[in-house]
Design a protein around this motif. Structure first.
Motif, PDB file in Angstrom:
ATOM      1  N   UNK A   1      78.844  13.120  89.640  1.00 34.06           N
ATOM      2  CA  UNK A   1      77.885  12.545  89.898  1.00 34.06           C
ATOM      3  C   UNK A   1      77.127  13.654  89.705  1.00 34.06           C
ATOM      4  N   UNK A   2      75.263  13.230  89.362  1.00 32.60           N
ATOM      5  CA  UNK A   2      74.567  13.814  89.058  1.00 32.60           C
ATOM      6  C   UNK A   2      73.914  14.182  90.668  1.00 32.60           C
ATOM      7  N   UNK A   3      73.982  15.681  90.550  1.00 35.59           N
ATOM      8  CA  UNK A   3      73.354  16.189  91.330  1.00 35.59           C
ATOM      9  C   UNK A   3      71.756  17.054  91.255  1.00 35.59           C
ATOM     10  N   UNK A   4      70.729  16.510  89.903  1.00 38.73           N
ATOM     11  CA  UNK A   4      69.652  16.626  90.157  1.00 38.73           C
ATOM     12  C   UNK A   4      68.821  15.627  90.997  1.00 38.73           C
ATOM     13  N   UNK A   5      67.307  15.269  91.127  1.00 42.69           N
ATOM     14  CA  UNK A   5      66.774  14.639  91.927  1.00 42.69           C
ATOM     15  C   UNK A   5      66.402  13.308  91.670  1.00 42.69           C
ATOM     16  N   UNK A   6      67.642  12.866  90.566  1.00 45.81           N
ATOM     17  CA  UNK A   6      67.221  11.446  90.829  1.00 45.81           C
ATOM     18  C   UNK A   6      67.954  10.478  91.057  1.00 45.81           C
ATOM     19  N   UNK A   7      67.546   9.336  90.942  1.00 46.66           N
ATOM     20  CA  UNK A   7      68.679   8.368  92.085  1.00 46.66           C
ATOM     21  C   UNK A   7      69.000   6.932  91.174  1.00 46.66           C
ATOM     22  N   UNK A   8      69.757   6.514  91.992  1.00 49.42           N
ATOM     23  CA  UNK A   8      69.967   5.155  90.672  1.00 49.42           C
ATOM     24  C   UNK A   8      69.752   3.479  91.140  1.00 49.42           C
ATOM     25  N   UNK A   9      69.617   2.781  90.650  1.00 47.45           N
ATOM     26  CA  UNK A   9      68.433   2.033  90.752  1.00 47.45           C
ATOM     27  C   UNK A   9      69.021   1.586  92.588  1.00 47.45           C
ATOM     28  N   UNK A  10      70.370   1.435  92.974  1.00 47.68           N
ATOM     29  CA  UNK A  10      69.657   1.330  94.481  1.00 47.68           C
ATOM     30  C   UNK A  10      69.317   2.292  95.660  1.00 47.68           C
ATOM     31  N   UNK A  11      69.029   3.643  94.990  1.00 48.09           N
ATOM     32  CA  UNK A  11      68.321   4.772  95.431  1.00 48.09           C
ATOM     33  C   UNK A  11      69.776   5.896  96.197  1.00 48.09           C
ATOM     34  N   UNK A  12      70.833   5.488  95.187  1.00 45.44           N
ATOM     35  CA  UNK A  12      71.740   6.546  95.925  1.00 45.44           C
ATOM     36  C   UNK A  12      72.108   7.257  94.612  1.00 45.44           C
TER      37      UNK A  12
END
Length: 579
Positions: free
Chosen positions: A23-34
């Motif tokens: 998993x990516x643990x920076x401040x980004x999210x995917x297109x569903x907000x996860x």
């Protein structure tokens, strides 16, 4: 028993490593907000969709920009001096608008939404432009004033579209790489190089195929083709939606900077603590996914914003306008340190402005025959600069950087500002060569047909392309990397504003040089007839300004420090700082 516990601890560590990797643990999210899955989002799989729409935007922009001088002088019948000013003003607006677009993208709209909205505005501008060029009753011969009004409305709508498109798209592309992940961090360093290769490929096609279509099929038909390509690339960009990593906007990115300045002023009478560890900073678990920055000793007066007035009181008790974290203070220091760098690069922006204005105008009065049956349009010579930039970026990324990494042991190979300085030196050489070539052309002018071959322009275009490959890419990386994480679109806007402000300054220098050279009834440097002008002296003037500025830039760059982030250890609060 102890062995069993050791195995459990080891398995737990391995599970943590697997979780960190998955998993990516920076401040980004995917297109569903996860939280984004590393395997299915971001990196090159997402960047390819983004690079494609940048290719089409540069295709459209340079299809317009490189022919603008020709259109203004040949179709709208403007004098060369007025046409150069109008072209520079348009380029200035186009490259200063990203400051507003970047601010909106970072603070309110989000980078993805800003790209979509600005592309729609861009398409509207191309539509207005095509209407002015294709509608029979709106031609320059039948309705010159209306045609001129629609033409400028169209190109300035393109400017507005570019203002949101450029900063949001480039920062959105770089957001696809996780800086905390070793492999993705290295890929991110290559991203800016290959981004510019795609950019230059669009430029190359724009100044060859598009310009050729303008010359043969007509201006309107070429503009319709550009609009179609832009619409198709927007569809492809939207198709990649589920592969992207998104940053959620958090309000004005300038507010935290203002809070630091206000807090430092309010605490101005307080003494700084002897131990820097006493300055206020949140602990990592409370800071969420935001990266913490290491304390530095530049601009020490700002450290007063992080002085804890009441022992044990945090930001919630004191308020954000009285107490700031060390990270917020360091982010403010980085932004303030960019001001002298930005100022020092403006003469480079002035040099770049000549490539798409006077360099193109030079080619229009030179012998462009390449063989017995082929004569390319004047604007197509811009392709020489694009080819040189592509070659420079590719050689830099694949040959020079790997060698420098082995030689220096550094991850980057050469410092960002060092790369910019090399590009500025090449630009000075390009201006000097341009002055010498123009002087030679003037000495041979006067024949019925131009006698100086356009191939004489190859060295100056090539040198400016090499300069772009070093300086422009370096400026992109610097203004993206060194700004706070929440204002990276605005950082790209700052980079683009170097070119815009440089173009505006170029117009002011043209005005000042024309007035000074035409005093006492003398012929000025910028006559309507290029053969009666003295562009060679203008180029030498810019070269001298740039040379003096380079010395000042070297002094400023050597005193500049780079962002240092805190990397937490696994045990307690052990941290290390890394650039």
């Amino acid at each position: 028993m102890e062995t069993t516990k050791s195995l459990e601890v080891a398995r737990g560590a391995m599970d943590d490593d697997d979780h960190e990797e998955a998993w990516v643990h920076d401040s980004s999210v995917d297109h569903r907000g996860r939280s984004p899955a590393r395997a299915t989002t971001g990196s090159w799989k997402a960047a390819m969709f983004i690079i494609l729409i940048e290719f089409s935007e540069r295709l459209s922009y340079f299809g317009i920009a490189t022919s603008l001088m020709i259109y203004l002088t040949k179709v709208l019948q403007e004098e060369m001096k007025a046409a150069a000013k109008n072209a520079n003003y348009w380029m200035s607006v186009t490259t200063l608008m990203p400051l507003l677009g970047g601010f909106l993208a970072d603070g309110y709209l989000g980078r993805f939404s800003t790209v979509v909205v600005s592309t729609a505005v861009y398409l509207l501008g191309l539509t207005v432009l095509a209407t002015a060029q294709l509608a029979p009753g709106l031609g320059p011969d039948r309705s010159p004033r209306l045609h001129e009004a629609l033409f400028f409305a169209g190109i300035y709508l393109v400017s507005a579209g570019t203002g949101g498109h450029k900063p949001a798209l480039e920062s959105f592309g770089a957001d696809q790489f996780d800086e905390a992940h070793a492999a993705e961090r290295v890929r991110k360093m290559s991203f800016f190089n290959w981004w510019n290769c795609a950019l230059c490929s669009g430029v190359l096609l724009g100044v060859t195929a598009v310009v050729y279509a303008q010359d043969r099929a007509g201006w309107g038909a070429a503009t319709v083709a550009l609009a179609a390509v832009m619409a198709a690339s927007l569809a492809v960009f939207l198709a990649g939606r589920r592969y992207y990593r998104y940053r959620v906007p958090e309000g004005s990115p300038l507010t935290p900077l203002l809070q630091v300045l206000v807090a430092a002023f309010r605490n101005r009478r307080l003494p700084l603590p002897d131990d820097d560890a006493e300055l206020y900073e949140v602990r990592r678990p409370q800071s969420g996914k935001r990266r913490l920055l290491c304390h530095t000793y530049q601009l020490r007066f700002l450290d007063k914003a992080a002085i804890v007035v009441e022992p044990g009181a945090g930001e919630d008790a004191c308020g954000p306008w009285r107490l700031a974290t060390v990270t917020q203070v360091e982010e403010t220091k980085l932004v303030l340190a960019m001001v002298p760098i930005w100022v020092c690069t403006l003469p480079f922006g002035m040099a770049v402005a000549q490539v798409s204005t006077f360099f193109i105008k030079q080619s229009s009065v030179m012998d462009r025959r390449l063989g017995p049956h082929f004569e390319p349009p004047p604007a197509s010579v811009f392709a020489l600069s694009a080819v040189a930039m592509i070659g420079t970026v590719a050689a830099y990324d694949k040959a020079l950087v790997p060698y420098l990494r082995r030689a220096t042991g550094g991850e980057r190979g050469i410092s960002i500002l060092g790369r910019v300085g090399i590009g500025m030196a090449f630009a000075i050489a390009g201006l000097g060569v341009a002055a010498a070539v123009e002087r030679r052309r003037l000495l041979s002018a006067g024949a019925a047909r131009p006698s100086t071959s356009v191939l004489w322009l190859v060295p100056q275009f090539a040198l400016m392309g090499v300069a772009d490959g070093f300086a422009l890419v370096g400026l992109q990386e610097y203004f993206y990397e060194q700004v706070p994480d929440g204002m990276r679109s605005l950082g790209i806007g700052l980079y683009l504003s170097v070119i815009g402000a440089g173009s505006f300054l170029s117009s002011l220098v043209i005005t000042a040089a024309d007035r000074a050279s035409s005093r006492g009834g003398r012929a000025g440097w910028f006559a309507k007839d290029l053969n009666r002008s003295r562009l060679d002296l203008f180029y030498w003037l810019l070269a001298c300004i740039s040379a003096v500025n380079l010395a000042f830039y070297a002094l400023v760059a050597t005193k500049c420090s780079y962002k240092q982030t805190v990397r937490a250890g696994r045990v307690g609060d052990e941290v290390e700082c890394a650039a």
